[in-house]
Design a protein around this motif. Structure first.
Motif, PDB file in Angstrom:
ATOM      1  N   LYS A 168       0.858  -1.198   0.000  1.00  0.00           N
ATOM      2  CA  LYS A 168       0.000   0.000   0.000  1.00  0.00           C
ATOM      3  C   LYS A 168       0.883   1.233   0.000  1.00  0.00           C
ATOM      4  O   LYS A 168       1.866   1.307   0.734  1.00  0.00           O
ATOM      5  CB  LYS A 168      -0.923   0.008   1.206  1.00  0.00           C
ATOM      6  N   ALA A 169       0.505   2.208  -0.833  1.00  0.00           N
ATOM      7  CA  ALA A 169       1.307   3.422  -0.972  1.00  0.00           C
ATOM      8  C   ALA A 169       0.409   4.567  -1.410  1.00  0.00           C
ATOM      9  O   ALA A 169      -0.795   4.386  -1.618  1.00  0.00           O
ATOM     10  CB  ALA A 169       2.422   3.193  -1.988  1.00  0.00           C
ATOM     11  N   THR A 170       1.014   5.723  -1.571  1.00  0.00           N
ATOM     12  CA  THR A 170       0.321   6.909  -2.082  1.00  0.00           C
ATOM     13  C   THR A 170       1.137   7.443  -3.238  1.00  0.00           C
ATOM     14  O   THR A 170       2.368   7.463  -3.177  1.00  0.00           O
ATOM     15  CB  THR A 170       0.209   7.992  -0.986  1.00  0.00           C
ATOM     16  N   ILE A 171       0.448   7.853  -4.286  1.00  0.00           N
ATOM     17  CA  ILE A 171       1.151   8.504  -5.385  1.00  0.00           C
ATOM     18  C   ILE A 171       0.612   9.920  -5.529  1.00  0.00           C
ATOM     19  O   ILE A 171      -0.539  10.201  -5.203  1.00  0.00           O
ATOM     20  CB  ILE A 171       1.019   7.739  -6.724  1.00  0.00           C
ATOM     21  N   GLN A 172       1.479  10.797  -6.001  1.00  0.00           N
ATOM     22  CA  GLN A 172       1.064  12.136  -6.367  1.00  0.00           C
ATOM     23  C   GLN A 172       1.335  12.268  -7.850  1.00  0.00           C
ATOM     24  O   GLN A 172       2.466  12.085  -8.311  1.00  0.00           O
ATOM     25  CB  GLN A 172       1.822  13.194  -5.579  1.00  0.00           C
ATOM     26  N   VAL A 173       0.268  12.510  -8.591  1.00  0.00           N
ATOM     27  CA  VAL A 173       0.350  12.677 -10.037  1.00  0.00           C
ATOM     28  C   VAL A 173      -0.246  14.031 -10.355  1.00  0.00           C
ATOM     29  O   VAL A 173      -1.372  14.320  -9.939  1.00  0.00           O
ATOM     30  CB  VAL A 173      -0.428  11.575 -10.780  1.00  0.00           C
ATOM     31  N   ALA A 174       0.532  14.836 -11.062  1.00  0.00           N
ATOM     32  CA  ALA A 174       0.130  16.223 -11.312  1.00  0.00           C
ATOM     33  C   ALA A 174      -0.159  16.856  -9.957  1.00  0.00           C
ATOM     34  O   ALA A 174       0.725  16.902  -9.114  1.00  0.00           O
ATOM     35  CB  ALA A 174      -1.047  16.287 -12.276  1.00  0.00           C
ATOM     36  N   ASP A 175      -1.398  17.260  -9.697  1.00  0.00           N
ATOM     37  CA  ASP A 175      -1.699  17.858  -8.395  1.00  0.00           C
ATOM     38  C   ASP A 175      -2.664  16.994  -7.580  1.00  0.00           C
ATOM     39  O   ASP A 175      -3.291  17.469  -6.651  1.00  0.00           O
ATOM     40  CB  ASP A 175      -2.242  19.277  -8.565  1.00  0.00           C
TER      41      ASP A 175
END
Length: 138
Positions: free
Chosen positions: A65-72
């Motif tokens: 499990k993770a978090t991604i930041q794509v664009a904003d």
């Protein structure tokens, strides 16, 4: 990572993402910026050019499990690991779609002058980042 820290990730669009994951030994949040090989319907495909040796790859194996930041946008994801055969097919597709980038990667990552793209592609390991489904909406 500065782009994301300064809230300028939108300038990188969907071509790159910042992956925030837990360190397998430290338990601390770790971050890495990765190129997106392919993006479809909220699913992002990224590659480890160093194969299974990359720290972020090892960390995801331990805790997918993770978090991604794509664009904003920030998105909770679950990592799914592709088989070596699937990875090779995807890398081949990437090389055909992005010939200049694949030649640059070959120059940067090859360990021997005689290495070709196909040799290098066998070393890559790919990860599919699937958006977490909110149980309230299932």
């Amino acid at each position: 990572m500065l782009f994301y820290r300064w809230n300028l990730g939108r300038l990188l669009g969907h071509r790159f993402l910042q992956l925030s994951h837990l360190g397998r030994k430290s338990g601390k949040v770790r971050r890495v910026v990765l190129e997106v090989l392919r993006h479809e319907q909220g699913v992002y495909l990224v590659a480890s050019g160093w194969g299974e040796k990359a720290d972020w790859y090892q960390n995801l194996l331990a805790s997918p499990k993770a978090t991604i930041q794509v664009a904003d946008r920030e998105i909770e994801v679950q990592a799914q690991f592709l088989s070596p055969d699937e990875s090779e097919r995807e890398i081949d597709l990437y090389a055909r779609r992005h010939p200049i980038a694949s030649r640059l990667l070959l120059r940067l990552l090859r360990t021997e002058p005689s290495q070709q793209w196909e040799d290098l592609a066998r070393r890559f390991r790919l990860v599919r980042l699937l958006p977490e489904v909110d149980p309230c909406f299932v």
